[in-house]
Design an enzyme around this catalytic site. Structure first.
Site, mmCIF file in Angstrom:
data_model
loop_
_atom_site.group_PDB
_atom_site.id
_atom_site.type_symbol
_atom_site.label_atom_id
_atom_site.label_comp_id
_atom_site.label_asym_id
_atom_site.label_seq_id
_atom_site.Cartn_x
_atom_site.Cartn_y
_atom_site.Cartn_z
ATOM 1 N N ASN A 46 -0.002 -11.098 -8.956
ATOM 2 C CA ASN A 46 -1.069 -10.209 -9.404
ATOM 3 C C ASN A 46 -2.190 -10.982 -10.084
ATOM 4 O O ASN A 46 -3.379 -10.742 -9.839
ATOM 5 C CB ASN A 46 -0.514 -9.169 -10.391
ATOM 6 C CG ASN A 46 0.322 -8.102 -9.726
ATOM 7 O OD1 ASN A 46 0.367 -7.998 -8.504
ATOM 8 N ND2 ASN A 46 1.014 -7.304 -10.523
ATOM 9 N N ARG A 375 -3.158 -2.405 6.766
ATOM 10 C CA ARG A 375 -2.232 -3.524 6.549
ATOM 11 C C ARG A 375 -0.933 -3.179 7.267
ATOM 12 O O ARG A 375 -0.293 -2.182 6.943
ATOM 13 C CB ARG A 375 -1.944 -3.732 5.062
ATOM 14 C CG ARG A 375 -3.146 -4.071 4.203
ATOM 15 C CD ARG A 375 -2.706 -4.424 2.789
ATOM 16 N NE ARG A 375 -3.786 -4.354 1.827
ATOM 17 C CZ ARG A 375 -4.654 -5.333 1.592
ATOM 18 N NH1 ARG A 375 -4.566 -6.450 2.268
ATOM 19 N NH2 ARG A 375 -5.611 -5.195 0.689
ATOM 20 N N ARG A 405 -8.645 -7.225 2.408
ATOM 21 C CA ARG A 405 -8.602 -8.519 1.717
ATOM 22 C C ARG A 405 -7.223 -9.163 1.769
ATOM 23 O O ARG A 405 -6.216 -8.539 1.476
ATOM 24 C CB ARG A 405 -9.057 -8.351 0.266
ATOM 25 C CG ARG A 405 -9.143 -9.679 -0.480
ATOM 26 C CD ARG A 405 -9.577 -9.489 -1.905
ATOM 27 N NE ARG A 405 -10.972 -9.125 -2.006
ATOM 28 C CZ ARG A 405 -11.432 -8.082 -2.696
ATOM 29 N NH1 ARG A 405 -10.591 -7.280 -3.307
ATOM 30 N NH2 ARG A 405 -12.718 -7.835 -2.756
ATOM 31 N N HIS A 435 -10.031 2.869 5.254
ATOM 32 C CA HIS A 435 -8.806 2.830 4.456
ATOM 33 C C HIS A 435 -7.947 4.072 4.685
ATOM 34 O O HIS A 435 -6.834 4.157 4.182
ATOM 35 C CB HIS A 435 -9.189 2.705 2.974
ATOM 36 C CG HIS A 435 -8.058 2.359 2.062
ATOM 37 N ND1 HIS A 435 -7.548 3.252 1.145
ATOM 38 C CD2 HIS A 435 -7.329 1.219 1.925
ATOM 39 C CE1 HIS A 435 -6.569 2.673 0.477
ATOM 40 N NE2 HIS A 435 -6.406 1.452 0.932
ATOM 41 N N TYR A 468 7.347 0.455 -1.630
ATOM 42 C CA TYR A 468 6.360 1.320 -2.267
ATOM 43 C C TYR A 468 6.794 2.773 -2.155
ATOM 44 O O TYR A 468 7.431 3.175 -1.176
ATOM 45 C CB TYR A 468 4.994 1.213 -1.578
ATOM 46 C CG TYR A 468 4.310 -0.129 -1.619
ATOM 47 C CD1 TYR A 468 4.891 -1.246 -2.217
ATOM 48 C CD2 TYR A 468 3.058 -0.289 -1.042
ATOM 49 C CE1 TYR A 468 4.245 -2.471 -2.246
ATOM 50 C CE2 TYR A 468 2.394 -1.505 -1.064
ATOM 51 C CZ TYR A 468 2.993 -2.597 -1.659
ATOM 52 O OH TYR A 468 2.355 -3.800 -1.678
ATOM 53 N N ARG A 564 -0.863 4.546 -11.981
ATOM 54 C CA ARG A 564 -0.041 3.348 -12.130
ATOM 55 C C ARG A 564 -0.807 2.188 -12.752
ATOM 56 O O ARG A 564 -0.320 1.499 -13.628
ATOM 57 C CB ARG A 564 0.498 2.907 -10.770
ATOM 58 C CG ARG A 564 1.464 1.719 -10.854
ATOM 59 C CD ARG A 564 1.649 1.030 -9.515
ATOM 60 N NE ARG A 564 0.549 0.148 -9.185
ATOM 61 C CZ ARG A 564 -0.103 0.165 -8.024
ATOM 62 N NH1 ARG A 564 0.225 1.020 -7.091
ATOM 63 N NH2 ARG A 564 -1.095 -0.671 -7.803
ATOM 64 N N HIS A 592 2.744 4.163 -5.290
ATOM 65 C CA HIS A 592 1.569 3.987 -4.439
ATOM 66 C C HIS A 592 1.017 5.303 -3.901
ATOM 67 O O HIS A 592 -0.091 5.332 -3.353
ATOM 68 C CB HIS A 592 1.946 3.063 -3.271
ATOM 69 C CG HIS A 592 0.783 2.539 -2.497
ATOM 70 N ND1 HIS A 592 0.439 3.017 -1.260
ATOM 71 C CD2 HIS A 592 -0.124 1.569 -2.792
ATOM 72 C CE1 HIS A 592 -0.630 2.371 -0.810
ATOM 73 N NE2 HIS A 592 -0.989 1.488 -1.718
#
Length: 686
Positions: A46, A375, A405, A435, A468, A564, A592
């Site tokens: 992170n 992703r 990214r 997205h 997740y 979160r 998530h």
């Protein structure tokens, strides 16, 4: 920073608080030891991304002379100082926890040894390993007049080496060289067991290389060897007017290797001559941190996963169950025709999504498959199924987001594979990331066409679906199907703004729709009724959205936010946000899901969304919010939200000063992620 307390928590400082909550899980002695090791790795990963993107951006603003105060009351220079101080303290605490975890593992028979602790058998084994496996991979890189300072790759581990020749005069300059610790090899090397011992012992690869460093510099003495690691700016500005977007992204990815230095990590006690050379060559002065321990603890993730056995040092195994609605059928279309189906990952298996696409790929009545891809995993079943569908003659359209990214290279590879198979691959809209998480199947049934839709809160990634918490919805509702077709038409073609019947879609109207839903709760309170909002997301940082929530709180709407990560809203402030509570849950799985609930005078509404309430999601991305029409499924999601709100073990409550405290535990301990394993406890039966 301004002297008064801002109405808002700074986004980047809020992120630092989030990573500290992750660190708390590594410090929590109630967590199994190997799981604590994994949390240490997550803290490092992170922090790497935060430094290479967020801190790098702040650094660029400072260099450009930008000094404007943001809406949270910080100038870039003031924020940078606070962040460096906060993250340095975080790293200090992280390594303190690392040493504590190592002591605990040692008591369990797992140890990372220094080279000086090895017995004769172990020393011989690692010597053989070095000369046979490691030595051929290493490349010593000397720095002198004929050999310039080499490129230091971002987030790779290196050894800085100071050398001298035995015959050199005492006043001769010391020689400098570098050795990259090869990331292709495991960072930890297992050792042979000691006699009459069942302990599992390891040495770190960099320590092994240091032990035999002289073999790389024949005839010279290495008198100082210390590890270092550089983090570079990994963000880039894309020219989306380029003729070939894929080639433009590949070009920018190559530039990442040369990004400006943002952070330099060095082993504590590094020789000052070596440190001066690094600082000078890498042009870094300020963000330099000395590490008392191995650099880059992200290796602890693989370390914890690689050790066989020791199940008592891990979480209990949790096997996802296959959704019961699809248990006794070979025809998922028939099930979805009759009713909507909700899935809660990772408690329910992502295999159902894979099976749905595979069935669609082979079904002769399926005419078209369309989906978004942000992703995906390294070995994606979905990609293979889509390719097979295209090869069989079906119309397959895939919106591949090349600008995701750190997944750009993988997505470029998937895009090329899909194009070769005959899929129509679209790279999204200029200036916007796609997205939204949506899958549309168009099927011929009798004399009509029927649309089957899957919308989700998470990526189409079977790996992260086991790590997740996310929600997925299968539906054949005609209104949702119509909106799904319109959404793909907007992304793949030319289309005027659509009058959405079910969806809220960013950037055109999602924020406005959310505002209307919140305003409706305000109106209910004004009419003497109950007003209630529950919103679960990853991050909340858009100023207008925070202000709208403040407005609703002042009007008397009760608001529970389950956020979160980043949260720029200050709850519990008299006259502004006393009706707002914010909790964050950090536990075994990464929270998530994005789920929104509105009481609506008793006619409750629940939505799934791909979007967090951040400016980038609401204004700069193609995002989707979808209603859940089925009353049973709505109640299921309300049950899930209540599980989170009742958590008194892993929930932390945001204070008005921007800090978090554990929720007071006056009742029986209630851990929402563990309770959610009991699917019948939250899933409403039909």
């Amino acid at each position: 920073m301004t002297k008064h307390l801002s109405h808002y928590v700074n986004r980047d400082l809020s992120w630092a608080e989030f990573n500290c909550r992750v660190l708390q899980e590594a410090q929590d002695v109630g967590n199994p030891l190997l799981e604590r090791a994994k949390f240490l790795a997550i803290v490092s990963s992170n922090l790497d991304e935060f430094m290479s993107v967020r801190v790098a951006g702040i650094q660029e603003q400072i260099k450009a002379g930008y000094s404007k105060i943001d809406f949270t009351g910080y100038t870039p220079a003031g924020l940078w100082k606070r962040l460096i101080k906060r993250t340095n303290q975080m790293v200090h605490d992280q390594y303190k926890s690392y040493r504590d975890v190592l002591r605990g593992l040692g008591r369990e028979g797992i140890a990372i040894r220094s080279m000086g602790e090895l017995n004769l058998t172990q020393s011989k084994a690692v010597s053989e390993y070095f000369h046979e496996i490691v030595f051929p991979v290493l490349t010593p890189m000397a720095v002198d007049q004929s050999r310039p300072f080499p490129l230091v790759h971002t987030k790779e581990l290196y050894l800085a080496v100071l050398l001298r020749h035995p015959e050199a005069a005492p006043d001769e300059d010391r020689l400098f060289a570098m050795v990259q610790v090869p990331s292709i090899l495991a960072r930890f090397v297992p050792l042979p067991e000691r006699p009459n011992s069942k302990k599992r012992e390891y040495v770190l690869l960099e320590d092994l290389i240091e032990q035999f460093i002289d073999t790389l510099f024949n005839g010279y003495e290495a008198f100082a060897v210390h590890a270092f690691r550089l983090t570079r700016n990994a963000d880039f500005t894309l020219n989306e007017d380029a003729e070939d977007l894929l080639e433009e992204i590949e070009k920018e990815l190559r530039k990442r290797r040369w990004g400006i230095a943002v952070r330099l990590e060095v082993a504590r006690g590094m020789h000052p001559d070596a440190l001066d050379i690094l600082k000078d060559e890498l042009e870094i002065e300020d963000n330099l941190i000395e590490i008392d321990g191995p650099l880059d603890l992200s290796f602890m993730m693989k370390f914890a996963q690689a050790i066989p056995g020791y199940d008592h040092l891990r979480y209990d195994k949790m096997e996802p169950v296959y959704p019961m609605e699809f248990d006794d059928t070979d025809d998922m279309f028939e099930v979805i025709r009759q009713r909507d189906v909700l899935m809660y990952h990772p408690y329910e298996s992502f295999d159902a999504v894979n099976d749905f696409v595979m069935q669609a790929a082979t079904d002769p009545d399926v005419l078209a498959i369309k989906m978004t891809m942000y992703r995906v995993s390294g070995k994606s079943t979905l990609v293979q199924a889509l390719a097979e569908a295209a090869e069989s003659g079906k119309q397959v359209t895939v919106v591949v987001e090349l600008k995701a990214r750190f997944d750009e290279e993988r997505n470029i590879a998937w895009a090329r594979q899909l194009e070769k198979a005959g899929c129509h691959v679209v790279y999204g809209l200029i200036g916007l990331k796609t997205h939204a998480k949506i899958l549309l199947v168009v099927r011929r049934e009798q004399d009509t066409l029927r649309r089957y839709v899957h919308v989700g809160t998470g990526n189409y990634n079977d790996s992260t679906a086991t790590l997740y918490t996310d929600i997925g919805l299968f539906t054949s509702h005609p209104t949702i199907g119509g909106d799904a077709s319109a959404l793909f038409n907007e992304v793949t073609g030319y289309s005027d703004p659509y009058d959405w019947k079910a969806f809220g879609v960013a950037p055109t109207d999602l924020k406005q729709k959310l505002f209307r839903l919140i305003d409706r709760e305000i109106a209910h309170v004004a009419a003497g009724k109950k007003g209630r909002v529950i919103a679960k997301m990853n991050s909340l940082s858009n100023q207008e959205m925070v202000d709208k929530l403040y407005e609703a709180s002042q009007a008397g709407v009760k608001i529970d936010l389950i956020v979160r990560g980043v949260c720029c809203l200050r709850p519990g402030v008299a006259g502004r946000s006393e009706n707002i509570q914010v909790i964050s849950i950090v536990d075994r799985y990464l929270e998530h899901a994005r789920v929104m609930y509105f009481h609506n005078g008793g006619d409750e509404e629940v939505y799934l969304s791909s979007a967090d309430w951040m400016t980038r999601n609401l204004m700069k991305r193609v995002e989707l919010m979808c209603p859940v029409y089925d009353a049973h499924l709505r109640q299921t999601l309300i049950n899930m939200l209540n599980l989170n709100l009742n958590d008194n073990v892993k929930a932390r409550k945001l204070q008005s000063n921007g800090t978090y405290v554990h929720v007071e535990n006056e009742n029986k301990p209630f851990r929402s992620q563990f309770e959610a394993r009991h699917i019948p406890g939250w899933k409403v039966q039909v």
